[in-house]
Design a protein around this motif. Sequence first.
Motif, PDB file in Angstrom:
ATOM      1  N   LEU A  61      54.384  24.032  31.551  1.00  0.00           N
ATOM      2  CA  LEU A  61      55.354  23.894  32.630  1.00  0.00           C
ATOM      3  C   LEU A  61      55.466  22.490  33.215  1.00  0.00           C
ATOM      4  O   LEU A  61      56.559  22.041  33.537  1.00  0.00           O
ATOM      5  CB  LEU A  61      55.008  24.861  33.775  1.00  0.00           C
ATOM      6  CG  LEU A  61      54.835  26.323  33.387  1.00  0.00           C
ATOM      7  CD1 LEU A  61      54.434  27.129  34.617  1.00  0.00           C
ATOM      8  CD2 LEU A  61      56.115  26.864  32.780  1.00  0.00           C
ATOM      9  N   ALA A  62      54.335  21.817  33.423  1.00  0.00           N
ATOM     10  CA  ALA A  62      54.357  20.518  34.099  1.00  0.00           C
ATOM     11  C   ALA A  62      53.054  19.782  33.819  1.00  0.00           C
ATOM     12  O   ALA A  62      52.023  20.410  33.543  1.00  0.00           O
ATOM     13  CB  ALA A  62      54.543  20.703  35.610  1.00  0.00           C
ATOM     14  N   TRP A  63      53.092  18.450  33.922  1.00  0.00           N
ATOM     15  CA  TRP A  63      51.901  17.630  33.758  1.00  0.00           C
ATOM     16  C   TRP A  63      51.241  17.419  35.115  1.00  0.00           C
ATOM     17  O   TRP A  63      51.862  16.880  36.035  1.00  0.00           O
ATOM     18  CB  TRP A  63      52.268  16.281  33.155  1.00  0.00           C
ATOM     19  CG  TRP A  63      52.673  16.340  31.718  1.00  0.00           C
ATOM     20  CD1 TRP A  63      53.934  16.534  31.229  1.00  0.00           C
ATOM     21  CD2 TRP A  63      51.816  16.209  30.584  1.00  0.00           C
ATOM     22  NE1 TRP A  63      53.921  16.542  29.852  1.00  0.00           N
ATOM     23  CE2 TRP A  63      52.624  16.332  29.425  1.00  0.00           C
ATOM     24  CE3 TRP A  63      50.440  15.996  30.420  1.00  0.00           C
ATOM     25  CZ2 TRP A  63      52.116  16.252  28.134  1.00  0.00           C
ATOM     26  CZ3 TRP A  63      49.928  15.908  29.142  1.00  0.00           C
ATOM     27  CH2 TRP A  63      50.754  16.035  28.015  1.00  0.00           C
ATOM     28  N   ALA A  64      49.967  17.801  35.237  1.00  0.00           N
ATOM     29  CA  ALA A  64      49.206  17.522  36.455  1.00  0.00           C
ATOM     30  C   ALA A  64      48.794  16.055  36.496  1.00  0.00           C
ATOM     31  O   ALA A  64      48.730  15.446  37.558  1.00  0.00           O
ATOM     32  CB  ALA A  64      47.979  18.424  36.531  1.00  0.00           C
ATOM     33  N   ASP A  65      48.474  15.498  35.338  1.00  0.00           N
ATOM     34  CA  ASP A  65      48.227  14.068  35.142  1.00  0.00           C
ATOM     35  C   ASP A  65      48.465  13.780  33.667  1.00  0.00           C
ATOM     36  O   ASP A  65      49.060  14.605  32.967  1.00  0.00           O
ATOM     37  CB  ASP A  65      46.832  13.651  35.637  1.00  0.00           C
ATOM     38  CG  ASP A  65      45.695  14.371  34.921  1.00  0.00           C
ATOM     39  OD1 ASP A  65      45.910  14.896  33.801  1.00  0.00           O
ATOM     40  OD2 ASP A  65      44.576  14.411  35.464  1.00  0.00           O
ATOM     41  N   ASN A  66      48.000  12.663  33.169  1.00  0.00           N
ATOM     42  CA  ASN A  66      48.299  12.291  31.784  1.00  0.00           C
ATOM     43  C   ASN A  66      47.561  13.121  30.742  1.00  0.00           C
ATOM     44  O   ASN A  66      47.881  13.039  29.547  1.00  0.00           O
ATOM     45  CB  ASN A  66      47.990  10.810  31.561  1.00  0.00           C
ATOM     46  CG  ASN A  66      48.994   9.907  32.246  1.00  0.00           C
ATOM     47  OD1 ASN A  66      50.197  10.163  32.213  1.00  0.00           O
ATOM     48  ND2 ASN A  66      48.506   8.854  32.891  1.00  0.00           N
ATOM     49  N   SER A  67      46.584  13.910  31.147  1.00  0.00           N
ATOM     50  CA  SER A  67      45.803  14.667  30.165  1.00  0.00           C
ATOM     51  C   SER A  67      45.578  16.121  30.556  1.00  0.00           C
ATOM     52  O   SER A  67      44.775  16.809  29.938  1.00  0.00           O
ATOM     53  CB  SER A  67      44.445  13.982  29.943  1.00  0.00           C
ATOM     54  OG  SER A  67      43.771  13.789  31.168  1.00  0.00           O
ATOM     55  N   HIS A  68      46.303  16.598  31.577  1.00  0.00           N
ATOM     56  CA  HIS A  68      46.193  17.993  32.005  1.00  0.00           C
ATOM     57  C   HIS A  68      47.581  18.551  32.303  1.00  0.00           C
ATOM     58  O   HIS A  68      48.438  17.836  32.829  1.00  0.00           O
ATOM     59  CB  HIS A  68      45.323  18.132  33.249  1.00  0.00           C
ATOM     60  CG  HIS A  68      43.895  17.742  33.043  1.00  0.00           C
ATOM     61  ND1 HIS A  68      43.461  16.434  33.099  1.00  0.00           N
ATOM     62  CD2 HIS A  68      42.792  18.504  32.764  1.00  0.00           C
ATOM     63  CE1 HIS A  68      42.158  16.395  32.881  1.00  0.00           C
ATOM     64  NE2 HIS A  68      41.726  17.627  32.673  1.00  0.00           N
ATOM     65  N   LEU A  69      47.760  19.823  31.989  1.00  0.00           N
ATOM     66  CA  LEU A  69      49.040  20.488  32.211  1.00  0.00           C
ATOM     67  C   LEU A  69      48.844  21.779  32.997  1.00  0.00           C
ATOM     68  O   LEU A  69      47.770  22.382  32.972  1.00  0.00           O
ATOM     69  CB  LEU A  69      49.715  20.832  30.888  1.00  0.00           C
ATOM     70  CG  LEU A  69      50.137  19.676  30.002  1.00  0.00           C
ATOM     71  CD1 LEU A  69      49.378  19.729  28.682  1.00  0.00           C
ATOM     72  CD2 LEU A  69      51.633  19.717  29.747  1.00  0.00           C
TER      73      LEU A  69
END
Length: 403
Positions: free
Chosen positions: A341-349
Amino acid sequence: MAPDPHARAAYKTSSPEARPAAESAERPQPPLRRRKARRLVVAAAVAVAVAVGLAVPLALRGGDTHGRPASLPDVTGVAAHPDQSPPRELIAAGRVAVSAYYTAKLVKQPNGNAIGTYQWRLLDTATERYEKTDWAWLDVAPGTRTAAVLERDLPVSRIGLLNLATGKVRRWIKLDRNVGSVQFSPDGKRLLATAYRLNPDGLFKDAGYQLNDKTVPGPKQSRTGFYVIDVASGKADFAERPAKKSGTLAGGRQDFYWSRDGELVWEAGGNEAGRIYYDVSGKRVPAPDQEARAPYPEAIRSPDGNLVTGAFVGEGDNIVSEVRNAKTGKRAAVVPGQQLLAWADNSHLIAWRCDPGQCSPGKGEFRNQLLLVGLDGKVTPLSGFRTAKLQDEGRWIPLLTGR
């Protein structure tokens, strides 16, 4: 296996690359089998299922793991409530928060008509709890300080700008034509509002159609165009774009949405890309290069632009989706999740994933929960499981917003 028929895409963040759709009801859940990229369904009120007459609209396994980091830094600002569904308290991770969510139901009207309605719960930023509202439609600006709200009995002739900390409307923007939806631009400086003559979620007896040997009320297409509104000044420019002539099941709601960079607007289309683009004056234009080259219409780039979400690639009870290198298109990782759905940061979704123990076709495919997933396969539950019944009035659909 039938997809989840909730239709208003409700996933927004402050990054243009992470606002894939209406990106304001729930997109169809991908079936638990390998499949090609699918077209976005944008009819907004199929959240109550056509079957009742509302035709408005783990351990990481398998796949190429090249490029996946062995370990990742922890995400900042995680607020998880895996015991709550629907949530009562703030759910957030990294740069994204659940700013609001809604449930949907069909309300019968006199003379055999009906209306698909939404019950919104909006984040109170002072208490970090979700509070019930009476707004018919809303969107939250990046930064989660302001919501744009529409009153009941759509369409309406004004848009309210509401303070999320006080719950009070600080200003109204009045319009010459009635609107049935509203969406903030990626930078939060403009609003896009779709204009209608009739309630876009209305179902009318004189537009009825046959469903399972029974005549049910149907939608009427009444879209007239869209407004682009400057939030600071309230200046509103209207572009005439009547509803597309399409079949009954396309629904009466045919909203416009911002492109990822906020330079263009789009509507769902029957072309291969699934979207038709316009400039802010309403002139049809080619798809932006970045969006035209996306692996599928709802693909979302990471904040640094290096990665892009891919499709569901699981098989059997392996509930995983792929992440690709944005430049080469090659698979960079396979992560737990049914829908990214969305990126929490550059390496987590943030992702939806159904209950791994009950994901068989026709059983628990739609009993899913919000997860925080890392490219290394680490999973953190963010919410409790939703009911597997698609027509349940308690089935909630989140709005994700950059904070």
